[in-house]
Design an enzyme around this catalytic site. Structure first.
Site, PDB file in Angstrom:
ATOM      1  N   CYS A 108       0.890  -1.071   0.151  1.00 41.26           N
ATOM      2  CA  CYS A 108      -0.086  -0.009   0.155  1.00 41.26           C
ATOM      3  C   CYS A 108       0.728   1.268   0.102  1.00 41.26           C
ATOM      4  CB  CYS A 108      -0.928   0.068   1.372  1.00 41.26           C
ATOM      5  SG  CYS A 108      -1.840  -1.650   1.158  1.00 41.26           S
ATOM      6  N   HIS A 243      -3.509   7.098   3.636  1.00 42.80           N
ATOM      7  CA  HIS A 243      -3.905   6.107   3.002  1.00 42.80           C
ATOM      8  C   HIS A 243      -5.167   5.932   3.484  1.00 42.80           C
ATOM      9  CE1 HIS A 243      -4.311   1.873   1.582  1.00 42.80           C
ATOM     10  NE2 HIS A 243      -3.903   1.213   2.706  1.00 42.80           N
ATOM     11  N   ASN A 273     -10.564   0.401   0.687  1.00 44.79           N
ATOM     12  CA  ASN A 273      -8.946   0.423   0.795  1.00 44.79           C
ATOM     13  C   ASN A 273      -8.671  -0.214  -0.692  1.00 44.79           C
ATOM     14  OD1 ASN A 273      -6.411  -0.327   0.766  1.00 44.79           O
ATOM     15  ND2 ASN A 273      -6.461  -1.106   3.020  1.00 44.79           N
TER      16      ASN A 273
HETATM   17  O1  UT7 Z   1      -4.277  -1.211   3.918  1.00 43.49           O
HETATM   18  C1  UT7 Z   1      -3.585  -2.120   4.651  1.00 43.49           C
HETATM   19  C2  UT7 Z   1      -3.612  -1.795   5.963  1.00 43.49           C
HETATM   20  N1  UT7 Z   1      -4.753  -2.357   6.399  1.00 43.49           N
HETATM   21  C3  UT7 Z   1      -5.301  -1.938   7.847  1.00 43.49           C
HETATM   22  O2  UT7 Z   1      -5.076  -0.622   7.882  1.00 43.49           O
HETATM   23  C4  UT7 Z   1      -6.352  -2.615   8.421  1.00 43.49           C
HETATM   24  C5  UT7 Z   1      -6.233  -2.248   9.818  1.00 43.49           C
HETATM   25  N2  UT7 Z   1      -7.238  -2.894  10.643  1.00 43.49           N
HETATM   26  C6  UT7 Z   1      -8.346  -2.535  10.641  1.00 43.49           C
HETATM   27  O3  UT7 Z   1      -8.879  -1.684   9.942  1.00 43.49           O
HETATM   28  C7  UT7 Z   1      -9.496  -3.143  11.599  1.00 43.49           C
HETATM   29  O4  UT7 Z   1      -8.716  -3.905  12.549  1.00 43.49           O
HETATM   30  C8  UT7 Z   1     -10.424  -4.049  10.868  1.00 43.49           C
HETATM   31  C9  UT7 Z   1     -11.782  -3.213  10.343  1.00 43.49           C
HETATM   32  C10 UT7 Z   1     -10.004  -5.049   9.971  1.00 43.49           C
HETATM   33  C11 UT7 Z   1     -11.386  -4.784  12.031  1.00 43.49           C
HETATM   34  O5  UT7 Z   1     -11.894  -4.106  12.892  1.00 43.49           O
HETATM   35  P1  UT7 Z   1     -11.630  -4.342  14.440  1.00 43.49           P
HETATM   36  O6  UT7 Z   1     -12.502  -3.181  15.246  1.00 43.49           O
HETATM   37  O7  UT7 Z   1     -10.335  -4.498  14.668  1.00 43.49           O
HETATM   38  O8  UT7 Z   1     -12.486  -5.791  14.518  1.00 43.49           O
HETATM   39  P2  UT7 Z   1     -11.927  -7.090  15.387  1.00 43.49           P
HETATM   40  O9  UT7 Z   1     -11.288  -7.767  14.198  1.00 43.49           O
HETATM   41  O10 UT7 Z   1     -11.518  -6.996  16.557  1.00 43.49           O
HETATM   42  O11 UT7 Z   1     -13.411  -7.799  15.280  1.00 43.49           O
HETATM   43  C12 UT7 Z   1     -14.465  -7.676  16.061  1.00 43.49           C
HETATM   44  C13 UT7 Z   1     -15.523  -8.313  16.000  1.00 43.49           C
HETATM   45  C14 UT7 Z   1     -15.278 -10.094  15.872  1.00 43.49           C
HETATM   46  O12 UT7 Z   1     -16.134 -10.605  16.347  1.00 43.49           O
HETATM   47  P3  UT7 Z   1     -16.075 -11.306  17.909  1.00 43.49           P
HETATM   48  O13 UT7 Z   1     -14.775 -12.018  17.982  1.00 43.49           O
HETATM   49  O14 UT7 Z   1     -15.990  -9.975  18.746  1.00 43.49           O
HETATM   50  O15 UT7 Z   1     -17.554 -11.848  18.098  1.00 43.49           O
HETATM   51  C15 UT7 Z   1     -15.290 -10.220  14.407  1.00 43.49           C
HETATM   52  O16 UT7 Z   1     -15.270 -11.642  14.139  1.00 43.49           O
HETATM   53  O17 UT7 Z   1     -16.209  -8.099  14.602  1.00 43.49           O
HETATM   54  C16 UT7 Z   1     -16.196  -9.237  13.774  1.00 43.49           C
HETATM   55  N3  UT7 Z   1     -16.265  -9.089  12.457  1.00 43.49           N
HETATM   56  C17 UT7 Z   1     -17.223  -8.729  11.758  1.00 43.49           C
HETATM   57  N4  UT7 Z   1     -18.657  -8.633  12.040  1.00 43.49           N
HETATM   58  C18 UT7 Z   1     -19.327  -8.095  11.118  1.00 43.49           C
HETATM   59  C19 UT7 Z   1     -14.982  -8.895  11.752  1.00 43.49           C
HETATM   60  N5  UT7 Z   1     -15.377  -8.535  10.468  1.00 43.49           N
HETATM   61  C20 UT7 Z   1     -16.831  -8.577  10.326  1.00 43.49           C
HETATM   62  C21 UT7 Z   1     -17.702  -7.960   9.494  1.00 43.49           C
HETATM   63  N6  UT7 Z   1     -19.012  -7.964   9.763  1.00 43.49           N
HETATM   64  N7  UT7 Z   1     -17.166  -7.758   8.188  1.00 43.49           N
END
Ligand code: UT7
Length: 334
Positions: A108, A243, A273
């Site tokens: 990226c 980004h 993204n």
């Molecule tokens: O360009 C490359 C660089 N990439 C980035 O900068 C991405 C950086 N990371 C992020 O943007 C975030 O970490 C994410 C958007 C990927 C995820 O957000 P988060 O607030 O960190 O969520 P999480 O991974 O901690 O997941 C929280 C909950 C989980 O459920 P439980 O375990 O709490 O029951 C996930 O399974 O949200 C769940 N979850 C979803 N729920 C509904 C994960 N994806 C989804 C989804 N819809 N699409």
């Protein structure tokens, strides 16, 4: 160097969060609140090469140059239509250019790395005009059964032509090995004489929260270092363009650096993204909005797999030509 022209190309198809609800166990509300994304563009009839060519032609028209004026084409992409040749080689003929072509891979952060390379060629006198094309088709790298990643990414291309000038005030690049945080396994096929390694699974794998922390700290650090080298504070820049990975990352960096929200435009709600294409496409939107004026200072920052990151300070000196003015598209602010 300085930026002489900028172009952008998007697939026609927009895929909304509501459409993803039909495919996955997800909700529009989760995606909007956790990421800021409302929809993303996904290739249908387009290819990464066709998007790259379209963006490059627009950038050349904006610069008032033709492909024959180019001394170097640098492509950046996570995965082009082919593993080889490079995206840069694939667009060369369509631009009627006759110059060296190469792709540069910094995930990226590719666009910021490519600006640094273009500057090195121009400052050393090895090139007068360099075309950078950041073209991405992440919809084909994404694992569409993984709701934790597939809702984030979109396709698109941004391109700039850079030439001699005093527009680059400072630049800082960084990298550290961190495959486990964010990677996509190689599409290489097994060889009968080589023991195979890995689980063979395809698609982007990401430890979201660790990448989030890396993104906020590296972006803030890079921006501060680049601003310091340019003799200013980040908050003094007219525009800070990050980004477009997650609206919460953008807001966290904004808060850390005390930047006015009105100085941080975003388009993540429309495009998601788009990896290395995200910063040049946001720059394109800002330029065509009429808000970016000659004399303004821009701070650009990107981060991604590697882990790589980079930031630079740029002085803009170009009004958008009236005949090339695109329809203003909505920009949100952090
Ligand atoms: O360009 C490359 C660089 N990439 C980035 O900068 C991405 C950086 N990371 C992020 O943007 C975030 O970490 C994410 C958007 C990927 C995820 O957000 P988060 O607030 O960190 O969520 P999480 O991974 O901690 O997941 C929280 C909950 C989980 O459920 P439980 O375990 O709490 O029951 C996930 O399974 O949200 C769940 N979850 C979803 N729920 C509904 C994960 N994806 C989804 C989804 N819809 N699409």
């Amino acid at each position: 160097m300085k930026i002489l022209g900028i172009g952008r190309a998007l697939p026609a198809q927009a895929v909304t969060n509501a459409q993803l609800e039909q495919l996955l166990d997800t909700t529009d509300e989760w995606i909007r609140t956790r990421t800021g994304i409302h929809e993303r563009r996904i290739m249908q009839d387009e290819t990464v090469t066709s998007l790259a060519l379209d963006a490059a032609r627009k950038a050349l028209a904006d610069a008032g140059l033709t492909g024959r004026d180019l001394d170097l084409i640098i492509g950046t992409t996570a995965l082009g239509d082919d593993l080889f040749p490079s995206i840069a080689c694939l667009v060369q003929q369509g631009l009627e250019a006759d110059c060296p072509c190469v792709d540069l891979h910094a995930a990226c952060t590719g666009f910021i790395y490519a600006l640094d390379t273009a500057d090195a060629y121009i400052s050393s006198g090895k090139a007068k005009n360099v075309l950078i094309i950041s073209a991405e088709g992440l919809s084909r790298v994404t694992d569409w059964s993984d709701r934790g990643t597939c809702v984030l990414f979109g396709d698109g291309a941004g391109a700039v032509v850079v030439g001699q000038g005093e527009g680059l005030l400072s630049i800082r690049l960084a990298a550290q090995t961190g495959r486990e945080l964010l990677y996509s396994a190689s599409p290489a096929q097994p060889c009968p004489y080589t023991p195979s390694e890995g689980d063979g699974s395809w698609g982007i794998r990401m430890q979201g929260q660790d990448v989030f922390r890396f993104a906020v700290s590296s972006s803030a650090k890079d921006l501060q270092a680049a601003a310091e080298e340019a003799g200013m504070q980040v908050a003094q820049a007219d525009w800070v363009l990050l980004h477009q990975a997650n609206m919460r990352i953008i807001q966290s960096v904004r808060q850390r650096l005390g930047v006015d929200p009105a100085r941080m435009p975003t388009n993540i709600h429309r495009l998601g993204n788009t990896s290395s294409a995200s910063v040049p496409m946001l720059l394109y939107d800002l330029y065509h909005s009429g808000l970016l004026q000659p004399g303004h200072t821009l701070a650009l920052s990107a981060f991604g797999a590697g882990m790589t990151s980079g930031a630079c300070l740029i002085r803009w000196d170009k009004p958008v030509p009236h005949e090339l003015r695109d329809h203003a598209e909505t920009l949100f602010f952090a």
